[in-house]
Design an enzyme around this catalytic site. Structure first.
Site, mmCIF file in Angstrom:
data_model
loop_
_atom_site.group_PDB
_atom_site.id
_atom_site.type_symbol
_atom_site.label_atom_id
_atom_site.label_comp_id
_atom_site.label_asym_id
_atom_site.label_seq_id
_atom_site.Cartn_x
_atom_site.Cartn_y
_atom_site.Cartn_z
ATOM 1 C CE1 TYR A 202 8.077 73.790 18.786
ATOM 2 C CE2 TYR A 202 9.170 73.875 20.929
ATOM 3 C CZ TYR A 202 8.970 73.268 19.707
ATOM 4 O OH TYR A 202 9.647 72.098 19.411
ATOM 5 C CD GLN B 264 20.150 66.118 24.852
ATOM 6 O OE1 GLN B 264 19.617 65.482 23.953
ATOM 7 N NE2 GLN B 264 20.512 65.564 25.996
ATOM 8 C CG ASN B 265 16.499 70.204 29.210
ATOM 9 O OD1 ASN B 265 16.348 69.229 28.460
ATOM 10 N ND2 ASN B 265 16.767 70.079 30.495
ATOM 11 C CG HIS C 153 18.519 70.375 20.911
ATOM 12 N ND1 HIS C 153 18.277 69.189 21.554
ATOM 13 C CD2 HIS C 153 19.464 70.101 19.975
ATOM 14 C CE1 HIS C 153 19.042 68.238 21.019
ATOM 15 N NE2 HIS C 153 19.778 68.768 20.063
ATOM 16 C CB CYS D 186 14.058 86.586 10.871
ATOM 17 S SG CYS D 186 13.299 86.940 9.278
ATOM 18 N NE ARG E 258 8.070 72.039 25.512
ATOM 19 C CZ ARG E 258 9.018 71.657 24.624
ATOM 20 N NH1 ARG E 258 8.647 71.360 23.381
ATOM 21 N NH2 ARG E 258 10.276 71.580 24.968
ATOM 22 N N GLY F 142 19.717 62.761 32.836
ATOM 23 C CA GLY F 142 18.314 62.843 32.442
ATOM 24 C C GLY F 142 18.052 62.943 30.958
ATOM 25 C CB THR F 143 19.444 62.947 27.943
ATOM 26 O OG1 THR F 143 19.133 62.889 26.555
ATOM 27 C CG2 THR F 143 20.881 62.516 28.184
ATOM 28 C CB SER F 144 15.947 58.741 26.338
ATOM 29 O OG SER F 144 15.833 59.642 25.232
#
Ligand code: BV8
Length: 238
Positions: free
Chosen positions: A61, A96-97, A114, A122, A64, A183-185
């Protein structure tokens, strides 16, 4: 060029996935060179992974975060911010991004179901709210601490965890008359099921992307093309 008409009474619900950020240089998940090509979901995006190997999860992450900060919103992000400005509270955006390209394009009426790269919370779930955290950690020792003393974890919804803002999302889908999915599968739930909820509510449903998603049958309109090329001219407001 296909267009989608939006009347003065339409309420628009937009759902976006990794594809809308592809033209900003951010990899999608399932593409051959996608995020899951380099990492197994189980190793970096599950509660078990955080338990067993927090260093690898934070390395993933942090990478990312670094990529996210280099990226810029593209014409698709900007087109949605402009549509929001025209429709006001008749517009709602669910992404979802975990990147912040929608916000940087000017979107405000949105939820990150998400989670967000730029926030941490925490690890012990002490109840304190998530904090802004854009640090790119080079080691586990560097990772920040919660006020309660526990280590921070990425404010990301891992597989097996409950998505955020589900009540708000369900309310907005129940009252939308047009759902536009970009743009999502259609491979991850509950997001992949939203189009069925919208159909159930009597809404028109449109998909925008260069290839048909797994849930293509649920869409009344499919516009095959790249979001950054299609969205600027897609909406016809009456
Ligand atoms: C949950 C954060 C209970 C991390 C993510 C039902 C059936 C089967 C399985 C399940 C089920 N219900 C639940 C599950 C389990 C699981 C699941 O769905 N597993 C899958 C693998 C089968 N779901 C969960 O665990 C979820 N939690 O269900 O809790 C619950 C349920 C309801 C209510 C309360 C509680 C939590 C899942 C969330 C996991 N975290 N992201 C991170 O980002 O690192 S998911 C992650 O992958 C993304 O956020 C996104 O949601 C998902 C899929 O990615 P996409 O965005 O679609 O990207 P992908 O690469 O797949 O596709 C890109 C698309 O873009 C392609 O179609 C391509 O054609 C297109 N494209 C490419 N270029 C462009 C383009 N489009 C436009 N323009 C372009 N230029």
């Amino acid at each position: 060029m296909t267009t989608i008409s939006i009347s003065l009474t339409d309420r628009v619900f937009v759902l976006t996935g990794a594809g809308i950020s592809a033209e900003s240089g951010l990899p999608t998940f399932r593409a051959s060179d996608g995020l899951w090509a380099g990492h197994r979901i189980e190793d970096v995006c599950t509660p078990e992974a955080l338990e067993e190997n927090p260093a690898l999860v934070w390395e993933f992450y942090s990478m990312r975060r670094a990529d996210g900060m280099k990226a810029q919103p593209n014409p698709a992000h900007i087109a949605l911010a402009e549509l929001e400005a025209k429709l006001g509270d008749r517009f709602f955006l669910c992404t979802q991004n975990v990147d912040d390209l929608h916000e940087r394009a000017g979107s405000r009426r949105l939820v990150h179901m998400h989670g967000e790269l730029a926030r941490s919370r925490c690890e012990a779930e002490c109840g304190r709210p998530p904090v802004e955290d854009r640090a790119v950690y080079r080691s586990l020792e560097e990772v920040g601490r919660c006020a309660c003393g526990a280590r921070l974890r990425p404010h990301i919804v891992f597989f097996g965890e409950t998505p955020l803002e589900m009540n708000r999302i369900e309310q907005e889908i129940a009252r939308c008359s047009l759902m536009v999915v970009i743009g999502t599968s259609g491979s991850v739930y509950p997001a992949a099921g939203f189009v069925n909820w919208a159909r159930h509510a009597g809404a028109r449903t449109a998909y925008v992307g260069p290839e048909r998603p797994l849930n293509a049958a649920a869409f009344t309109i499919i516009v095959e093309g790249k979001a950054g090329e299609v969205l600027p001219e897609l909406f016809q407001l009456s």
